[in-house]
Design an enzyme around this catalytic site. Structure first.
Site, PDB file in Angstrom:
ATOM      1  NE  ARG A 129     -10.436  -6.070  -6.919  1.00 11.51           N
ATOM      2  CZ  ARG A 129      -9.422  -5.809  -6.114  1.00 11.51           C
ATOM      3  NH1 ARG A 129      -8.206  -6.004  -6.535  1.00 11.51           N
ATOM      4  NH2 ARG A 129      -9.633  -5.363  -4.907  1.00 11.51           N
ATOM      5  CD  GLN A 135      -8.300  -0.551  -3.230  1.00  7.49           C
ATOM      6  OE1 GLN A 135      -9.318  -0.705  -3.896  1.00  7.49           O
ATOM      7  NE2 GLN A 135      -7.346  -1.460  -3.182  1.00  7.49           N
ATOM      8  NE  ARG A 145      -2.408   4.760   0.507  1.00  3.70           N
ATOM      9  CZ  ARG A 145      -3.043   3.625   0.176  1.00  3.70           C
ATOM     10  NH1 ARG A 145      -2.380   2.654  -0.413  1.00  3.70           N
ATOM     11  NH2 ARG A 145      -4.322   3.473   0.449  1.00  3.70           N
ATOM     12  CG  ASP A 181      -5.793  -6.627   2.344  1.00  2.34           C
ATOM     13  OD1 ASP A 181      -6.902  -6.741   1.789  1.00  2.34           O
ATOM     14  OD2 ASP A 181      -5.030  -5.662   2.137  1.00  2.34           O
ATOM     15  CE  LYS A 227     -10.845  -5.935   0.060  1.00  2.00           C
ATOM     16  NZ  LYS A 227     -10.456  -4.535  -0.086  1.00  2.00           N
ATOM     17  CB  SER A 239      -0.878   0.042   1.253  1.00  2.00           C
ATOM     18  OG  SER A 239      -1.919  -0.871   1.147  1.00  2.00           O
ATOM     19  NE  ARG A 248      -3.653  -9.154   0.679  1.00  2.00           N
ATOM     20  CZ  ARG A 248      -2.438  -8.635   0.825  1.00  2.00           C
ATOM     21  NH1 ARG A 248      -1.503  -9.308   1.443  1.00  2.00           N
ATOM     22  NH2 ARG A 248      -2.166  -7.424   0.356  1.00  2.00           N
TER      23      ARG A 248
HETATM   24  C1  S3P Z   1      -5.751  -1.014   0.049  1.00  3.65           C
HETATM   25  C2  S3P Z   1      -6.953  -0.955   0.683  1.00  3.65           C
HETATM   26  C3  S3P Z   1      -7.805  -2.118   0.939  1.00  3.65           C
HETATM   27  C4  S3P Z   1      -7.041  -3.408   0.775  1.00  3.65           C
HETATM   28  C5  S3P Z   1      -6.163  -3.432  -0.427  1.00  3.65           C
HETATM   29  C6  S3P Z   1      -5.179  -2.278  -0.403  1.00  3.65           C
HETATM   30  C7  S3P Z   1      -5.005   0.227  -0.160  1.00  3.65           C
HETATM   31  O1  S3P Z   1      -8.894  -2.045   0.062  1.00  3.65           O
HETATM   32  O2  S3P Z   1      -7.927  -4.508   0.732  1.00  3.65           O
HETATM   33  O3  S3P Z   1      -5.444  -4.639  -0.468  1.00  3.65           O
HETATM   34  O4  S3P Z   1      -3.801   0.171  -0.427  1.00  3.65           O
HETATM   35  O5  S3P Z   1      -5.618   1.291  -0.042  1.00  3.65           O
HETATM   36  P1  S3P Z   1     -10.204  -1.214   0.504  1.00  3.65           P
HETATM   37  O6  S3P Z   1      -9.738  -0.035   1.250  1.00  3.65           O
HETATM   38  O7  S3P Z   1     -10.928  -0.850  -0.740  1.00  3.65           O
HETATM   39  O8  S3P Z   1     -10.941  -2.161   1.397  1.00  3.65           O
END
Ligand code: S3P
Length: 432
Positions: free
Chosen positions: A122, A168, A26, A318, A345, A22, A391
Site C-alpha cells: 500500500r 488518511q 484516531r 468502504d 485498499k 476510524s 470487507r
Molecule cells: C480511513 C479512510 C479511508 C478508508 C479507510 C479508513 C480513515 O481511506 O478507506 O478504510 O480512517 O481515515 P482513504 O481516506 O485513504 O480513502
C-alpha cells in the site's frame, strides 16, 4: 478458514454493530499525543485497532484497559519515545498513514513503520510528499512502500492541495499541523471523512473548514479528555445490505455513527429504493464537533439500479463492494465511477469485487475507476476469495445469505481485522 453461507430465510432483531474503526484509531493516536489522560469508551476490539494501541505503547504511552473503557496516558505532542525496533502496524493502513504525521516532528528521534504483506503493497508516498513539504525527512522502500522510516525534524506549516480525497492523507497532514510553525491548510477535491477534524476541534485546536479546505493552527498541547466511539457505519453496512436483500428481513441497528461524511452508502441505498430509516446528519457548511448517532431500521424490498458519481465516492468508499452486490439484485444497471482509490485498499477492491461476484454468477464488468453491474434480480452462488480483505470476506458472506445456492468464502478469518464478532452477530439475527 473457509466458511459456507447458505440462503437465509430473513434476518430479524436488534444489533449494535461494533465500534467505529476510524474513530478508534484516531482516539488511540490523539490519546497518545495528549499529555493528560484520555478516557475512551467503546474502543474497537479488533486486529487493526489493537495494532494502534500496541504502536502507541511502543512510543511511550500507557494504555489501561478497564472493562469497556480504556485510559490512555500519552507522552504529549513532542515527546514520543524512540522504540527499540520497528513499529508493527499489522494490516492497518490508517495507522500506517496517520502515525508519520505525529512522528515527523519528534526532534532527534527516528521511527520505522512496517506491517504485513498487504500493508507492504500500500503506497505511503501519498503521505511522504505532503510531509516533506513541511520539512519532514522520510525514506520508503522503492520510494513508496513500507518499511517507512521517519526522522524527526522541525516542521513548518504549508498549504496542501490533495489530488485525491483521502481522509488518511488529510489526517496525516493535520497531525503534522499540530506541531508545525504557523497555519496549515489542506484542500481536497471533495469531502472525505472528517473524524480527525471533529476530534481536534473537541481537543481545543483552532481548526475550521470552509468548503473543502481545512485550516489548522499549531498548539502546545491537546485537551481531549474523553472520546465515546459510536458503532461503525461501515460494519453496520453489511447488515443494511443483508436486511435489504434477504426476503423477510426486519432489523434495528442501534447507535450507528451517522456523520454525513460516512453515510454515503445509506444515501445510495435509499436512492436504489432500499428501505433504511434513520436520523442521518445533514450536510453542513460548518465543521461539527460531535459524532452524531442514530438507530437504523432496515427491511427487505425491491431495488433499482443507480449511478454513483465521483463526489459520492469518498463518503461511501468502504461500502462500494456492497453497492456492487446490491446492484446484482437491482433492476437495471448500477454504475460506480471515480473510485480508482479502491485499487489501493486492503486488496485491489475493483478486481476483487468484480472477479468475486462474477464467480457467483453476477453480470459485472470492471472499469478503470469502478464497475458496471447489470442487475439480474438474483445471484446463483459459488465460491469467493476474500484475498485476505475483511470487507470482501463479509461481502461474500452477505452474498451467500441472499443467493440461491449459497457461497463459500475462502479466508473468512479476515473479518477479524475490523469485526471479530461478525459470524456470531449473523447467527444472533437468525441468518443460520
Ligand atoms: C480511513 C479512510 C479511508 C478508508 C479507510 C479508513 C480513515 O481511506 O478507506 O478504510 O480512517 O481515515 P482513504 O481516506 O485513504 O480513502
Amino acid at each position: 478458514m473457509n466458511m459456507r453461507f447458505g440462503p437465509a430465510r430473513g434476518l430479524t432483531g436488534r444489533l449494535t454493530p461494533p465500534a467505529d474503526k476510524s474513530i478508534s484509531h484516531r482516539a488511540g493516536l490523539l490519546g497518545a499525543m495528549s499529555a493528560e489522560p484520555v478516557h475512551v469508551t467503546n474502543y474497537l476490539e479488533a486486529a487493526d485497532t489493537r495494532s494502534t494501541l500496541e504502536a502507541v505503547r511502543a512510543l511511550g504511552a500507557l494504555v489501561e484497559d478497564n472493562d469497556g473503557e480504556i485510559v490512555i496516558r500519552g507522552t504529549g505532542l513532542r515527546e514520543a519515545r524512540e522504540p527499540d525496533g520497528p513499529i508493527d502496524v499489522g494490516n492497518a493502513g490508517t495507522l500506517l498513514r496517520l502515525l508519520p504525521g505525529w512522528l515527523a516532528a519528534q526532534l532527534g528521534r527516528s521511527f520505522t513503520l512496517d506491517g504485513d504483506e498487504s500493508i507492504r503493497r500500500r503506497p505511503v508516498d501519498r503521505v511522504a510528499l505532503p510531509l516533506r513539504a513541511m520539512g519532514a525527512r522520510l525514506e520508503a522502500r522503492e520510494g513508496r512502500f513500507a518499511p517507512l522510516t521517519v526522522h524527526g525534524q522541525r516542521l513548518m506549516a504549508a498549504d496542501h492541495d490533495l489530488d485525491v480525497a483521502s481522509a488518511q492523507v488529510k489526517s496525516c497532514v493535520l497531525m503534522a499541523a499540530l506541531t508545525a510553525d504557523g497555519t496549515t491548510t489542506v484542500a481536497e477535491p471533495s469531502r472525505s471523512r472528517d473524524h480527525t477534524e471533529r476530534m481536534l476541534l473537541r481537543a481545543g485546536v483552532d481548526i475550521a473548514r470552509e468548503g473543502n479546505v481545512v485550516t489548522a493552527v499549531n498548539v502546545d498541547e491537546l485537551g481531549l479528555e474523553s472520546v465515546a466511539v459510536p458503532a461503525d457505519p461501515s460494519s453496520a453496512a453489511f447488515f443494511v445490505a443483508a436486511g435489504v436483500l434477504v426476503r423477510g428481513s426486519q432489523l434495528l441497528l442501534a447507535d450507528v455513527g451517522v456523520n454525513w461524511t460516512r453515510t454515503g452508502f445509506l444515501r445510495i441505498v435509499r436512492r436504489m429504493r432500499g428501505i433504511v430509516l434513520g436520523d442521518l446528519e445533514q450536510e453542513s457548511e460548518e465543521l461539527a464537533a460531535e459524532e452524531p448517532t442514530s438507530d437504523l431500521d432496515v427491511a427487505h424490498g425491491a431495488l433499482e439500479g443507480t449511478v454513483v458519481t465521483p463526489e459520492e465516492v469518498p463518503p461511501a468508499i468502504d461500502e462500494l463492494p456492497l453497492v456492487a452486490l446490491l446492484g446484482c439484485f437491482a433492476e437495471g444497471e448500477t454504475v460506480v465511477t471515480g473510485a480508482q482509490e479502491l485499487r489501493v485498499k486492503e486488496s485491489d477492491r475493483i478486481a476483487g469485487v468484480v472477479n468475486g461476484l462474477r464467480g457467483l454468477g453476477a453480470e459485472i464488468e470492471a472499469t478503470e475507476d469502478g464497475f458496471v453491474v447489470s442487475g439480474t434480480g438474483t445471484l446463483r452462488g459459488g465460491t469467493i476469495d476474500s484475498l485476505g480483505d475483511h470487507r470482501l470476506a463479509m461481502m461474500g458472506a452477505v452474498a451467500g445469505l441472499a443467493s440461491q445456492e449459497g457461497v463459500e468464502v475462502i479466508g473468512m478469518d479476515a473479518a477479524a481485522i475490523s469485526y471479530p464478532g461478525f459470524i456470531d452477530d449473523l447467527r444472533a439475527l437468525g441468518a443460520f
